[in-house]
Design a protein around this motif. Structure first.
Motif, PDB file in Angstrom:
ATOM      1  N   VAL A   1      35.795  32.656  90.585  1.00  0.00           N
ATOM      2  CA  VAL A   1      35.386  33.993  90.507  1.00  0.00           C
ATOM      3  C   VAL A   1      35.402  34.668  89.261  1.00  0.00           C
ATOM      4  O   VAL A   1      34.743  35.574  88.906  1.00  0.00           O
ATOM      5  CB  VAL A   1      36.434  34.917  91.567  1.00  0.00           C
ATOM      6  CG1 VAL A   1      37.849  34.841  90.730  1.00  0.00           C
ATOM      7  CG2 VAL A   1      36.207  36.094  91.347  1.00  0.00           C
ATOM      8  N   ASP A   2      36.366  34.078  88.228  1.00  0.00           N
ATOM      9  CA  ASP A   2      36.218  34.521  86.770  1.00  0.00           C
ATOM     10  C   ASP A   2      34.841  34.363  86.105  1.00  0.00           C
ATOM     11  O   ASP A   2      34.436  35.057  85.524  1.00  0.00           O
ATOM     12  CB  ASP A   2      37.396  33.970  86.164  1.00  0.00           C
ATOM     13  CG  ASP A   2      38.547  34.173  86.641  1.00  0.00           C
ATOM     14  OD1 ASP A   2      38.884  35.405  87.230  1.00  0.00           O
ATOM     15  OD2 ASP A   2      39.689  33.819  86.093  1.00  0.00           O
ATOM     16  N   LYS A   3      34.575  33.134  86.310  1.00  0.00           N
ATOM     17  CA  LYS A   3      33.203  32.839  85.925  1.00  0.00           C
ATOM     18  C   LYS A   3      31.928  33.732  86.413  1.00  0.00           C
ATOM     19  O   LYS A   3      31.225  34.214  85.758  1.00  0.00           O
ATOM     20  CB  LYS A   3      32.599  31.406  86.204  1.00  0.00           C
ATOM     21  CG  LYS A   3      31.395  30.929  85.711  1.00  0.00           C
ATOM     22  CD  LYS A   3      31.414  31.080  84.108  1.00  0.00           C
ATOM     23  CE  LYS A   3      29.890  30.417  83.620  1.00  0.00           C
ATOM     24  NZ  LYS A   3      29.987  30.443  82.082  1.00  0.00           N
ATOM     25  N   ILE A   4      32.025  34.140  87.804  1.00  0.00           N
ATOM     26  CA  ILE A   4      31.206  34.774  88.383  1.00  0.00           C
ATOM     27  C   ILE A   4      31.076  36.286  87.788  1.00  0.00           C
ATOM     28  O   ILE A   4      30.059  37.004  87.523  1.00  0.00           O
ATOM     29  CB  ILE A   4      31.286  34.882  89.884  1.00  0.00           C
ATOM     30  CG1 ILE A   4      30.916  33.518  90.418  1.00  0.00           C
ATOM     31  CG2 ILE A   4      30.413  35.878  90.396  1.00  0.00           C
ATOM     32  CD1 ILE A   4      31.313  33.269  91.962  1.00  0.00           C
TER      33      ILE A   4
ATOM     34  N   GLU B   1      27.867  40.272  81.830  1.00  0.00           N
ATOM     35  CA  GLU B   1      26.911  39.830  81.205  1.00  0.00           C
ATOM     36  C   GLU B   1      25.363  40.335  81.446  1.00  0.00           C
ATOM     37  O   GLU B   1      24.568  40.904  80.681  1.00  0.00           O
ATOM     38  CB  GLU B   1      26.691  38.291  80.755  1.00  0.00           C
ATOM     39  CG  GLU B   1      27.897  37.885  80.066  1.00  0.00           C
ATOM     40  CD  GLU B   1      27.982  36.226  79.991  1.00  0.00           C
ATOM     41  OE1 GLU B   1      27.083  35.500  80.748  1.00  0.00           O
ATOM     42  OE2 GLU B   1      28.703  35.582  79.293  1.00  0.00           O
ATOM     43  N   GLU B   2      25.157  40.029  82.658  1.00  0.00           N
ATOM     44  CA  GLU B   2      23.867  40.486  83.184  1.00  0.00           C
ATOM     45  C   GLU B   2      23.744  42.082  83.242  1.00  0.00           C
ATOM     46  O   GLU B   2      22.493  42.549  82.996  1.00  0.00           O
ATOM     47  CB  GLU B   2      23.544  39.984  84.639  1.00  0.00           C
ATOM     48  CG  GLU B   2      23.600  38.344  84.613  1.00  0.00           C
ATOM     49  CD  GLU B   2      22.447  37.716  83.629  1.00  0.00           C
ATOM     50  OE1 GLU B   2      21.404  38.600  83.316  1.00  0.00           O
ATOM     51  OE2 GLU B   2      22.468  36.651  83.419  1.00  0.00           O
ATOM     52  N   SER B   3      24.770  42.766  83.434  1.00  0.00           N
ATOM     53  CA  SER B   3      24.829  44.209  83.425  1.00  0.00           C
ATOM     54  C   SER B   3      24.492  44.573  82.068  1.00  0.00           C
ATOM     55  O   SER B   3      23.671  45.429  81.620  1.00  0.00           O
ATOM     56  CB  SER B   3      26.128  44.829  84.008  1.00  0.00           C
ATOM     57  OG  SER B   3      26.526  44.466  85.100  1.00  0.00           O
TER      58      SER B   3
ATOM     59  N   ALA C   1      16.720  41.331  88.095  1.00  0.00           N
ATOM     60  CA  ALA C   1      16.848  40.248  89.159  1.00  0.00           C
ATOM     61  C   ALA C   1      17.950  39.487  88.889  1.00  0.00           C
ATOM     62  O   ALA C   1      18.588  38.786  89.814  1.00  0.00           O
ATOM     63  CB  ALA C   1      15.445  39.663  89.016  1.00  0.00           C
ATOM     64  N   ASP C   2      18.275  39.126  87.695  1.00  0.00           N
ATOM     65  CA  ASP C   2      19.397  38.342  87.488  1.00  0.00           C
ATOM     66  C   ASP C   2      20.539  38.817  87.731  1.00  0.00           C
ATOM     67  O   ASP C   2      21.430  38.280  88.270  1.00  0.00           O
ATOM     68  CB  ASP C   2      19.535  38.087  85.932  1.00  0.00           C
ATOM     69  CG  ASP C   2      18.420  36.882  85.357  1.00  0.00           C
ATOM     70  OD1 ASP C   2      17.812  36.142  86.292  1.00  0.00           O
ATOM     71  OD2 ASP C   2      18.109  36.896  84.162  1.00  0.00           O
ATOM     72  N   LEU C   3      20.739  40.157  87.700  1.00  0.00           N
ATOM     73  CA  LEU C   3      21.846  40.948  88.237  1.00  0.00           C
ATOM     74  C   LEU C   3      22.216  40.995  89.482  1.00  0.00           C
ATOM     75  O   LEU C   3      23.326  40.714  89.905  1.00  0.00           O
ATOM     76  CB  LEU C   3      21.912  42.300  87.318  1.00  0.00           C
ATOM     77  CG  LEU C   3      23.120  43.246  87.727  1.00  0.00           C
ATOM     78  CD1 LEU C   3      24.406  42.781  87.171  1.00  0.00           C
ATOM     79  CD2 LEU C   3      22.984  44.876  87.164  1.00  0.00           C
ATOM     80  N   LEU C   4      21.089  41.175  90.129  1.00  0.00           N
ATOM     81  CA  LEU C   4      21.030  41.202  91.663  1.00  0.00           C
ATOM     82  C   LEU C   4      21.546  39.902  92.281  1.00  0.00           C
ATOM     83  O   LEU C   4      22.298  39.911  92.959  1.00  0.00           O
ATOM     84  CB  LEU C   4      19.704  41.633  92.310  1.00  0.00           C
ATOM     85  CG  LEU C   4      19.457  43.373  92.106  1.00  0.00           C
ATOM     86  CD1 LEU C   4      17.903  43.209  92.664  1.00  0.00           C
ATOM     87  CD2 LEU C   4      20.120  43.903  93.024  1.00  0.00           C
ATOM     88  N   TYR C   5      21.003  38.945  91.639  1.00  0.00           N
ATOM     89  CA  TYR C   5      21.267  37.429  92.055  1.00  0.00           C
ATOM     90  C   TYR C   5      22.737  37.144  91.851  1.00  0.00           C
ATOM     91  O   TYR C   5      23.475  36.739  92.743  1.00  0.00           O
ATOM     92  CB  TYR C   5      20.555  36.491  91.252  1.00  0.00           C
ATOM     93  CG  TYR C   5      21.141  35.061  91.242  1.00  0.00           C
ATOM     94  CD1 TYR C   5      21.140  34.372  92.435  1.00  0.00           C
ATOM     95  CD2 TYR C   5      21.685  34.757  90.238  1.00  0.00           C
ATOM     96  CE1 TYR C   5      21.753  33.047  92.470  1.00  0.00           C
ATOM     97  CE2 TYR C   5      22.445  33.346  90.227  1.00  0.00           C
ATOM     98  CZ  TYR C   5      22.316  32.637  91.323  1.00  0.00           C
ATOM     99  OH  TYR C   5      23.221  31.326  91.310  1.00  0.00           O
ATOM    100  N   HIS C   6      23.361  37.320  90.855  1.00  0.00           N
ATOM    101  CA  HIS C   6      24.801  37.210  90.477  1.00  0.00           C
ATOM    102  C   HIS C   6      25.697  38.186  91.057  1.00  0.00           C
ATOM    103  O   HIS C   6      26.771  37.880  91.512  1.00  0.00           O
ATOM    104  CB  HIS C   6      25.036  37.284  88.789  1.00  0.00           C
ATOM    105  CG  HIS C   6      24.579  36.233  88.309  1.00  0.00           C
ATOM    106  ND1 HIS C   6      23.269  36.192  87.406  1.00  0.00           N
ATOM    107  CD2 HIS C   6      24.942  35.113  87.850  1.00  0.00           C
ATOM    108  CE1 HIS C   6      23.022  35.097  86.802  1.00  0.00           C
ATOM    109  NE2 HIS C   6      24.246  34.290  87.007  1.00  0.00           N
ATOM    110  N   LEU C   7      25.125  39.437  91.505  1.00  0.00           N
ATOM    111  CA  LEU C   7      25.924  40.227  92.435  1.00  0.00           C
ATOM    112  C   LEU C   7      25.977  39.805  93.792  1.00  0.00           C
ATOM    113  O   LEU C   7      27.128  39.838  94.521  1.00  0.00           O
ATOM    114  CB  LEU C   7      25.339  41.670  92.247  1.00  0.00           C
ATOM    115  CG  LEU C   7      25.935  42.797  93.293  1.00  0.00           C
ATOM    116  CD1 LEU C   7      27.313  43.094  92.866  1.00  0.00           C
ATOM    117  CD2 LEU C   7      25.183  44.129  93.428  1.00  0.00           C
TER     118      LEU C   7
END
Length: 210
Positions: free
Chosen positions: A145-148, A154-156, A176-182
């Protein structure tokens, strides 16, 4: 439902339209005979009859992508079924959420465009479960979770920078990167994306009433 009321065709079959009870997306069209219909009613999960193999098959028996029955209806002629289900995974053997993924005509609305969010969630859930070697999503789950959370942060920041620079092309990719990581974070936390959508819907209804 009394299976004796159903009208099967000359081959002893009837079409069954499978629909997601939450999203109302049509997932697949399959066929049932009397035995598979009775097994469906008995077990609470979908059973079909394979016309090519000429045998019964239980959806998800090998893949784990079972479909739990929520509601079943038949049409006015009693010769077709509508089966609303809670799917455990994608319906299509290709890995797609729905077997109806190929477009014949251009979309008249934009609702279907957001289906990618559900498809993405399904893929991420599979990655968490199967952990295929070399997949980036596998790497994120293995790091924890810490990496996620770090990637979400970072993406935000990248989204903020792109917006500040007034660069729509860059903003599109960073969003798109932010939505994926979210989505990865939500899966890691065990929070279905539909719960987020429900919250948005409730807020929207509340605003309409105010």
């Amino acid at each position: 439902m009394n299976s004796n009321e159903i009208k099967f065709d000359e081959k002893g079959l009837l079409p069954a339209i499978i629909q997601d009870a939450e999203t109302l997306e049509v997932m697949t069209l399959a066929y049932m005979n009397k035995e598979s219909l009775e097994k469906t009613l008995e077990t609470g999960e979908t059973w079909f009859y394979s016309r090519s193999r000429q045998e019964l098959w239980h959806k998800g028996e090998t893949s784990g992508n079972t479909q739990t029955i929520v509601e079943m209806k038949y049409d006015c002629d009693k010769d077709a079924l509508l089966v609303l289900v809670k799917p455990k995974g994608p319906a299509c053997h290709t890995g797609a959420v729905s077997c109806f993924s190929q477009e014949v005509t251009e979309r008249k609305t934009h609702l279907g465009e957001y289906q990618i969010l559900q498809s993405l969630e399904t893929v991420i859930q599979q990655r968490e479960k199967e952990r295929p070697e070399g997949a980036y999503t596998t790497y994120l789950f293995e790091k924890g979770v810490d990496k996620i959370l770090k990637k979400v942060g970072e993406e935000s920041a990248e989204v903020i920078i792109a917006a500040k620079n007034r660069d729509p092309e860059e903003l599109k990719w960073e969003a798109a990167d932010l939505l994926y990581h979210l989505q990865v974070l939500l899966v890691e936390q065990g929070l279905p994306f539909k719960e987020v959508l429900k919250t948005l819907e409730e807020r929207h209804k509340g605003r309409d009433r105010s």
